[in-house]
Design an enzyme around this catalytic site. Structure first.
Site, PDB file in Angstrom:
ATOM      1  N   GLY A 178      -5.800 -76.365  10.812  1.00  0.00           N
ATOM      2  CA  GLY A 178      -6.628 -75.360  10.874  1.00  0.00           C
ATOM      3  C   GLY A 178      -7.922 -75.200  12.107  1.00  0.00           C
ATOM      4  O   GLY A 178      -8.721 -74.644  11.787  1.00  0.00           O
ATOM      5  N   GLY A 181      -1.968 -78.470  12.298  1.00  0.00           N
ATOM      6  CA  GLY A 181      -1.760 -78.165  10.998  1.00  0.00           C
ATOM      7  C   GLY A 181      -2.981 -78.121  10.176  1.00  0.00           C
ATOM      8  O   GLY A 181      -2.879 -77.990   8.814  1.00  0.00           O
ATOM      9  N   ILE A 190      -6.109 -80.442  17.491  1.00  0.00           N
ATOM     10  CA  ILE A 190      -5.869 -79.160  17.934  1.00  0.00           C
ATOM     11  C   ILE A 190      -4.213 -79.175  17.549  1.00  0.00           C
ATOM     12  O   ILE A 190      -3.380 -80.114  17.901  1.00  0.00           O
ATOM     13  CB  ILE A 190      -6.125 -79.039  19.409  1.00  0.00           C
ATOM     14  CG1 ILE A 190      -7.619 -79.063  19.676  1.00  0.00           C
ATOM     15  CG2 ILE A 190      -5.308 -77.616  19.964  1.00  0.00           C
ATOM     16  CD1 ILE A 190      -7.952 -79.015  21.193  1.00  0.00           C
ATOM     17  N   ASP A 216      -6.115 -69.787   6.314  1.00  0.00           N
ATOM     18  CA  ASP A 216      -6.976 -70.740   7.069  1.00  0.00           C
ATOM     19  C   ASP A 216      -8.292 -70.194   7.347  1.00  0.00           C
ATOM     20  O   ASP A 216      -9.320 -71.044   6.994  1.00  0.00           O
ATOM     21  CB  ASP A 216      -6.170 -70.905   8.484  1.00  0.00           C
ATOM     22  CG  ASP A 216      -5.041 -71.996   8.292  1.00  0.00           C
ATOM     23  OD1 ASP A 216      -4.493 -72.135   7.315  1.00  0.00           O
ATOM     24  OD2 ASP A 216      -4.509 -72.575   9.547  1.00  0.00           O
ATOM     25  N   ALA A 240      -8.350 -71.726  13.286  1.00  0.00           N
ATOM     26  CA  ALA A 240      -9.169 -70.710  12.184  1.00  0.00           C
ATOM     27  C   ALA A 240     -10.724 -71.395  12.304  1.00  0.00           C
ATOM     28  O   ALA A 240     -11.709 -70.452  12.466  1.00  0.00           O
ATOM     29  CB  ALA A 240      -8.744 -70.875  10.960  1.00  0.00           C
ATOM     30  N   ALA A 241     -10.880 -72.521  12.414  1.00  0.00           N
ATOM     31  CA  ALA A 241     -12.212 -73.166  12.367  1.00  0.00           C
ATOM     32  C   ALA A 241     -12.965 -72.676  13.600  1.00  0.00           C
ATOM     33  O   ALA A 241     -14.034 -72.402  13.534  1.00  0.00           O
ATOM     34  CB  ALA A 241     -12.227 -74.482  12.269  1.00  0.00           C
TER      35      ALA A 241
HETATM   36  C1  MEV Z   1      -0.616 -72.373   8.611  1.00  0.00           C
HETATM   37  O1  MEV Z   1      -1.807 -73.220   8.229  1.00  0.00           O
HETATM   38  C2  MEV Z   1      -0.150 -71.703   7.236  1.00  0.00           C
HETATM   39  C3  MEV Z   1       1.076 -70.851   7.389  1.00  0.00           C
HETATM   40  O2  MEV Z   1       1.479 -70.607   5.874  1.00  0.00           O
HETATM   41  C4  MEV Z   1       0.770 -69.571   8.347  1.00  0.00           C
HETATM   42  C5  MEV Z   1      -0.117 -68.637   7.221  1.00  0.00           C
HETATM   43  O3  MEV Z   1      -0.428 -68.721   6.139  1.00  0.00           O
HETATM   44  O4  MEV Z   1      -0.845 -67.788   7.877  1.00  0.00           O
HETATM   45  C6  MEV Z   1       2.345 -71.568   7.992  1.00  0.00           C
END
Ligand code: MEV
Length: 285
Positions: free
Chosen positions: A92, A90, A87, A137, A95-96
């Site tokens: 995703g 970075g 969690i 994401d 979003a998943a």
């Molecule tokens: C987050 O995974 C990626 C960012 O570029 C945010 C986005 O694109 O919405 C930091």
């Protein structure tokens, strides 16, 4: 009904993609599974706890349900989450979980949403929670595979990647910090985003692993310039470089995961992932 969706790594181009620049992204073989069952009430169970509709503890699921109401009014639903995706790191996970929730709701309540509808709704959920989103994401969580985004051009990626998790971060906070820096120094930050965009093009047509590693280092330096690295990330990457590896942040930064290319060996304590071509899908119950 159970649906699942993959996590992702942004190989190059995070943050610049929020301003319409290109990014290279790949779904990975870590998945989030969401089970939904019709009910008279709302009950959400996940590693974050057991709640009803709760926009603080379970914001992505609660907003996904709220957005789903625009398609079909429902009385209640039980939602259970089981995820391999760390969690707020970075990869995703948010979003998943949003995509898998919408996919499962769609199947349970027979609303015949297309992948495009699911992606658009999940993007809206990210905006509801975070205030802004490039959509990268939810896009990759819906479709799987590797892509140049926002062009939606498919890319073939064969190599595996190592991940090192340096703890949780907040995407909303990092996106807002970059936005503030850009308002202060628009010409400088936009030139950095232009450089990142060129770098993405160079990386997308590159098959040479040494060169890709050089691009990883350049992108990391540019991310550092826009303020999303941390002393801990810088120290870890410097240590990895002394051991012969190259790595960069993947995702929003400020913590979370760094990634590098797997060649003949991997750093101690890292997790190896590969590109997954499976997007959001219904699982056998
Ligand atoms: C987050 O995974 C990626 C960012 O570029 C945010 C986005 O694109 O919405 C930091």
């Amino acid at each position: 009904m159970i649906a699942s969706a993959p996590g992702k790594i942004i190989l190059f181009g995070e943050h610049a993609v929020v301003y319409g620049k290109r990014a290279l992204v790949a779904a990975v073989n870590l998945r989030c599974r969401v089970e939904v069952k019709k009910s008279q009430n709302y009950l959400i169970s996940s590693p974050l706890g057991k709640t009803g509709l709760d926009f603080k503890v379970h914001p992505y699921i609660s907003f996904a349900i709220r957005r789903f109401h625009e398609v079909k009014k429902i009385e209640g639903v039980e939602v259970k989450v089981d995820s391999d995706i760390p969690i707020a790191s970075g990869l995703g996970s948010s979003a998943a979980v949003a995509v898998a929730t919408i996919k499962a709701l769609d199947a349970e309540f027979e609303t015949s949403l297309s992948d495009r509808d699911i992606f658009e709704m999940a993007k809206q959920v990210e905006i509801d929670v975070q205030g802004t989103s490039s959509g990268i994401d939810p896009f990759v969580a819906t479709y799987g595979g590797a892509w140049i985004f926002p062009e939606r051009k498919k890319v073939d990626i064969k190599q595996k990647f190592f991940l090192i998790n340096l703890g949780q971060k907040s995407t909303a906070k990092m996106v807002s910090a970059v936005c503030q820096l850009r308002s202060k120094y628009p010409e400088i930050i936009d030139k950095i985003f232009d450089a990142i965009d060129f770098l993405v093009c160079e990386a997308a047509r590159c098959n040479d692993l040494e060169k890709l590693e050089e691009l990883i280092s350049i992108n990391q330096s540019l991310l550092r310039a826009i303020g999303v690295s941390t002393p801990e990330i810088d120290e870890k990457i410097a240590k990895l470089e002394r051991e012969g590896f190259k790595a960069k942040i993947t995702g929003a930064g400020g913590g979370g995961c760094i990634y590098g290319i797997v060649k003949d060996r991997i750093p101690e304590g890292s997790l190896v992932v590969e590109v997954s071509y499976d997007g959001a899908k219904i699982e056998d119950s």
